[in-house]
Design an enzyme around this catalytic site. Structure first.
Site, mmCIF file in Angstrom:
data_model
loop_
_atom_site.group_PDB
_atom_site.id
_atom_site.type_symbol
_atom_site.label_atom_id
_atom_site.label_comp_id
_atom_site.label_asym_id
_atom_site.label_seq_id
_atom_site.Cartn_x
_atom_site.Cartn_y
_atom_site.Cartn_z
ATOM 1 N N THR A 177 0.785 -1.356 0.136
ATOM 2 C CA THR A 177 0.032 -0.137 -0.061
ATOM 3 C C THR A 177 1.045 1.338 -0.017
ATOM 4 O O THR A 177 2.028 1.295 0.679
ATOM 5 C CB THR A 177 -1.045 0.054 1.141
ATOM 6 O OG1 THR A 177 -0.179 -0.136 2.552
ATOM 7 C CG2 THR A 177 -2.045 -1.055 0.996
ATOM 8 N N ALA A 178 0.609 2.124 -0.862
ATOM 9 C CA ALA A 178 1.276 3.306 -0.987
ATOM 10 C C ALA A 178 1.300 4.342 0.155
ATOM 11 O O ALA A 178 0.386 4.052 0.944
ATOM 12 C CB ALA A 178 1.103 4.100 -2.064
ATOM 13 N N SER B 299 5.330 -1.199 -1.527
ATOM 14 C CA SER B 299 4.949 -0.466 -2.624
ATOM 15 C C SER B 299 6.093 0.528 -3.306
ATOM 16 O O SER B 299 6.848 0.963 -2.638
ATOM 17 C CB SER B 299 3.797 0.583 -2.172
ATOM 18 O OG SER B 299 3.619 1.323 -3.398
ATOM 19 N N GLN C 56 6.942 -4.166 -5.116
ATOM 20 C CA GLN C 56 5.933 -4.043 -5.937
ATOM 21 C C GLN C 56 6.404 -3.243 -6.893
ATOM 22 O O GLN C 56 6.984 -1.975 -6.610
ATOM 23 C CB GLN C 56 4.654 -3.323 -5.191
ATOM 24 C CG GLN C 56 3.271 -3.077 -6.226
ATOM 25 C CD GLN C 56 3.440 -1.750 -6.727
ATOM 26 O OE1 GLN C 56 3.780 -1.090 -5.881
ATOM 27 N NE2 GLN C 56 2.952 -1.516 -7.828
ATOM 28 N N TYR D 245 5.549 -0.721 -10.323
ATOM 29 C CA TYR D 245 4.712 -0.200 -11.534
ATOM 30 C C TYR D 245 5.648 0.083 -12.826
ATOM 31 O O TYR D 245 6.798 0.110 -12.505
ATOM 32 C CB TYR D 245 4.064 1.394 -11.286
ATOM 33 C CG TYR D 245 2.752 0.894 -10.316
ATOM 34 C CD1 TYR D 245 1.650 0.437 -10.589
ATOM 35 C CD2 TYR D 245 2.850 1.547 -9.143
ATOM 36 C CE1 TYR D 245 0.671 0.300 -9.955
ATOM 37 C CE2 TYR D 245 1.590 1.469 -8.254
ATOM 38 C CZ TYR D 245 0.657 1.092 -8.696
ATOM 39 O OH TYR D 245 -0.501 0.889 -7.941
ATOM 40 N N THR E 115 2.666 -4.882 -10.784
ATOM 41 C CA THR E 115 1.082 -4.427 -10.780
ATOM 42 C C THR E 115 0.600 -4.303 -12.254
ATOM 43 O O THR E 115 0.944 -3.402 -12.833
ATOM 44 C CB THR E 115 0.640 -3.364 -9.849
ATOM 45 O OG1 THR E 115 1.091 -3.652 -8.616
ATOM 46 C CG2 THR E 115 -0.475 -2.932 -9.866
ATOM 47 N N LYS F 127 0.354 -9.105 -10.328
ATOM 48 C CA LYS F 127 -0.524 -8.641 -9.134
ATOM 49 C C LYS F 127 -1.817 -7.918 -10.165
ATOM 50 O O LYS F 127 -1.505 -6.926 -10.626
ATOM 51 C CB LYS F 127 0.054 -7.754 -8.291
ATOM 52 C CG LYS F 127 -0.900 -7.217 -7.223
ATOM 53 C CD LYS F 127 -0.028 -6.438 -6.072
ATOM 54 C CE LYS F 127 -1.103 -5.884 -5.195
ATOM 55 N NZ LYS F 127 -2.042 -4.759 -5.637
ATOM 56 N N HIS G 182 -7.084 -4.810 -6.858
ATOM 57 C CA HIS G 182 -6.440 -3.637 -6.300
ATOM 58 C C HIS G 182 -7.440 -3.076 -5.167
ATOM 59 O O HIS G 182 -7.627 -2.148 -4.767
ATOM 60 C CB HIS G 182 -6.331 -2.719 -7.383
ATOM 61 C CG HIS G 182 -5.105 -1.869 -7.211
ATOM 62 N ND1 HIS G 182 -3.995 -1.887 -7.843
ATOM 63 C CD2 HIS G 182 -4.937 -0.805 -6.224
ATOM 64 C CE1 HIS G 182 -3.206 -0.939 -7.723
ATOM 65 N NE2 HIS G 182 -3.617 -0.321 -6.693
ATOM 66 N N ARG H 57 -10.482 -10.414 6.227
ATOM 67 C CA ARG H 57 -10.579 -9.659 7.348
ATOM 68 C C ARG H 57 -10.477 -10.737 8.647
ATOM 69 O O ARG H 57 -10.626 -10.013 9.805
ATOM 70 C CB ARG H 57 -11.894 -8.689 7.539
ATOM 71 C CG ARG H 57 -11.745 -7.604 6.369
ATOM 72 C CD ARG H 57 -10.582 -6.474 6.670
ATOM 73 N NE ARG H 57 -10.697 -5.564 5.502
ATOM 74 C CZ ARG H 57 -9.899 -5.471 4.251
ATOM 75 N NH1 ARG H 57 -9.079 -6.632 4.171
ATOM 76 N NH2 ARG H 57 -10.098 -4.636 3.533
HETATM 77 C C1 FMN Z 1 -4.393 2.894 0.301
HETATM 78 C C2 FMN Z 1 -3.979 1.901 -0.640
HETATM 79 C C3 FMN Z 1 -2.843 2.007 -1.430
HETATM 80 C C4 FMN Z 1 -2.524 0.823 -2.221
HETATM 81 N N1 FMN Z 1 -1.186 1.175 -2.808
HETATM 82 C C5 FMN Z 1 -0.862 0.116 -3.879
HETATM 83 C C6 FMN Z 1 0.310 0.188 -4.417
HETATM 84 O O1 FMN Z 1 1.028 1.045 -4.500
HETATM 85 N N2 FMN Z 1 0.572 -0.358 -5.279
HETATM 86 C C7 FMN Z 1 -0.420 -1.841 -5.472
HETATM 87 O O2 FMN Z 1 0.133 -2.700 -6.496
HETATM 88 N N3 FMN Z 1 -1.386 -1.945 -5.031
HETATM 89 C C8 FMN Z 1 -1.795 -0.996 -4.031
HETATM 90 N N4 FMN Z 1 -3.159 -1.255 -3.334
HETATM 91 C C9 FMN Z 1 -3.702 -2.311 -3.351
HETATM 92 C C10 FMN Z 1 -3.117 -3.376 -2.467
HETATM 93 O O3 FMN Z 1 -2.093 -4.092 -2.706
HETATM 94 C C11 FMN Z 1 -4.155 -4.733 -2.353
HETATM 95 O O4 FMN Z 1 -4.531 -5.233 -3.777
HETATM 96 C C12 FMN Z 1 -5.644 -4.304 -1.651
HETATM 97 O O5 FMN Z 1 -5.678 -3.209 -0.769
HETATM 98 C C13 FMN Z 1 -6.162 -5.675 -0.955
HETATM 99 O O6 FMN Z 1 -7.379 -5.296 -0.549
HETATM 100 P P1 FMN Z 1 -7.797 -5.011 0.875
HETATM 101 O O7 FMN Z 1 -7.347 -3.639 1.286
HETATM 102 O O8 FMN Z 1 -9.198 -5.280 0.963
HETATM 103 O O9 FMN Z 1 -6.925 -5.887 1.817
HETATM 104 C C14 FMN Z 1 -3.320 -0.006 -2.741
HETATM 105 C C15 FMN Z 1 -4.450 -0.408 -1.776
HETATM 106 C C16 FMN Z 1 -4.880 0.734 -0.809
HETATM 107 C C17 FMN Z 1 -5.866 0.341 0.181
HETATM 108 C C1 7N5 Z 2 0.345 6.831 -6.944
HETATM 109 C C2 7N5 Z 2 -0.176 5.772 -6.067
HETATM 110 C C3 7N5 Z 2 -1.211 4.570 -6.338
HETATM 111 C C4 7N5 Z 2 -1.201 3.751 -5.334
HETATM 112 C C5 7N5 Z 2 -2.160 2.691 -5.828
HETATM 113 O O1 7N5 Z 2 -1.796 1.810 -6.369
HETATM 114 C C6 7N5 Z 2 -3.572 2.942 -5.253
HETATM 115 O O2 7N5 Z 2 -3.756 4.221 -4.589
HETATM 116 O O3 7N5 Z 2 -4.438 2.096 -5.254
#
Ligand code: FMN
Ligand code: 7N5
Length: 379
Positions: free
Chosen positions: A82-83, A110, A137, A139, A165, A247, A271, A306
């Site tokens: 998560t970013a 991330s 992870q 991009y 991703t 992913k 995602h 969860r």
């Molecule tokens: C705030 C936030 C930021 C995320 N940032 C990324 C990211 O930078 N790269 C990525 O591949 N997935 C990102 N994801 C997706 C997560 O890796 C993941 O797929 C997802 O949160 C899983 O679902 P859950 O939040 O219900 O557990 C992000 C998700 C959230 C909630």
């Molecule tokens: C620049 C960040 C994108 C991160 C991401 O994957 C998300 O917010 O779901």
């Protein structure tokens, strides 16, 4: 646990963070795309699956250890990328990495982290025990040299896999972020890109967002290569010395293409409901992806996990492990490294109990017969 009543489920961490985070960060973390139907369904879909428990099995001794990509971990519950974790807690990604290390589980960093690849790696140096696996992870950026450099930096710093991703050629439409004109707080940076200067990638880029977009959507559009295709996966494979996963796979067709492309693993993910709204819940497509992968690569799942019973159901339907996204952010916000440890302890304890009550003493006992799965998934 601090506070009045003890936390008894992952929901309690979420409630805490909802009351505590500022709007810009909270909306960014919690939102899904558009009407958030996929976000909701990721969790609800687990509720439509029943566990078929077996009894009288001597469950006095339970073993939750398993392995991913050949590395042993203490439980199949891992940490999704998560970013921008420093919006949740000042120690951000370092706190998450230390918690993952303490629990000996895998953390995916991330590439849009607020702590660099190097500093996150350093944060667990000197801790007792063998290093828990860290993956990066990735991009695929328009700047291919910068993308390659990220892979090299991951390798130089002990990360053991790259998760590309593949569901984000553009950012999903997250309505609250648009309203808020989301931006990274000025004291934070996209730490892996500091050498490129803040104007290009940091808060300044987000401020240039138009009134129709969140700062993030504009930022993603400026950085990410929307020509992304399977040939880019072949390119990542050609430059990476460590395993490469994809992913964001949701169909048997793409799972077969991923195997053909020679990836080392597949993460079934939508995602966290943040990209294409009305895409299916991940648990509803897990089985078709597992069948298509045909045992050739490991398949993992994230989205809506969860509870310990959710972990059990994902494993019964063929996931080798699951990854948690938002719960880590809520736990970080609650109390940093210790919060993430407590959150992982809680879901791991629930998972142990689910195993015991279903009559499974080790992870490999959890097979397809343990779940009753409805014929027709729906949104
Ligand atoms: C705030 C936030 C930021 C995320 N940032 C990324 C990211 O930078 N790269 C990525 O591949 N997935 C990102 N994801 C997706 C997560 O890796 C993941 O797929 C997802 O949160 C899983 O679902 P859950 O939040 O219900 O557990 C992000 C998700 C959230 C909630
Ligand atoms: C620049 C960040 C994108 C991160 C991401 O994957 C998300 O917010 O779901």
């Amino acid at each position: 646990m601090s506070g009045t009543a003890p936390f008894v489920s992952l929901d309690d961490f979420e409630k805490y963070a909802h009351a505590n985070l500022d709007r810009n960060a909270l909306d960014y973390y919690k939102s899904g795309a558009q009407d958030m139907l996929t976000l909701r369904d990721n969790q609800h879909a687990f509720d439509r699956i029943a566990i078929r428990p077996r009894v009288l099995r001597d469950v006095s001794s339970l073993d939750t250890t398993t392995s991913i990509l050949g590395r042993q971990i203490s439980s199949p519950v891992c940490i999704a990328p998560t970013a921008m974790q420093r919006m949740a807690h000042p120690e951000g990604e370092c706190a998450t990495a230390r918690a993952a290390h303490r629990k000996n589980t895998c953390m995916i960093l991330s590439s849009w982290s607020t702590t660099s690849i190097e500093d996150t790696a350093k944060s667990t140096k000197g801790m007792v025990g063998e290093q828990a696996p860290k993956w990066l992870q990735l991009y695929i950026y328009k700047d291919r040299a910068a993308t390659q450099r990220l892979i090299e930096r991951a390798e130089e710093n002990g990360y053991s896999a790259i998760a590309v991703t593949v569901d984000t050629p553009f950012l999903g439409r997250r309505l609250a972020d648009i309203k808020n004109k989301f931006r990274l707080p000025p004291h934070l940076t996209m730490a892996n890109f500091e050498d490129q200067g803040k104007a290009q990638v940091g808060e300044a880029a987000m401020q240039t967002a138009s009134t129709n977009a969140s700062g993030l959507a504009a930022y993603v559009a400026s950085q990410i290569d929307p020509t992304l295709s399977w040939k880019h996966i072949a390119w990542v494979k050609s430059v990476a010395k460590i395993p490469v996963l994809v992913k964001g796979i949701l169909t048997a067709e793409d799972a077969r293409m991923a195997v053909q492309a020679g990836v080392d693993g597949i993460i079934v993910s939508n995602h966290g409901g943040r990209q294409l709204d009305t895409a299916p819940a991940t648990i509803d497509v897990l089985e078709e992806v597992v069948k298509a992968a045909d045992g050739k690569v490991e398949v993992y799942l994230d989205g809506g996990v969860r509870r310990g019973t959710d972990v059990f159901k994902a494993l019964a339907l063929g996931a080798k492990a699951v990854f948690l996204g938002r719960p880590v952010l809520w736990a970080l916000n609650y109390s940093g490294e210790q919060g993430v440890v407590e959150m992982l302890d809680m879901i791991n304890e629930e998972f142990r109990l689910a195993m015991a009550l279903a009559g499974c003493v080790k992870v490999s006992d959890i097979t397809r017969e343990y779940v009753r799965y409805p014929a027709q998934p729906r949104l």
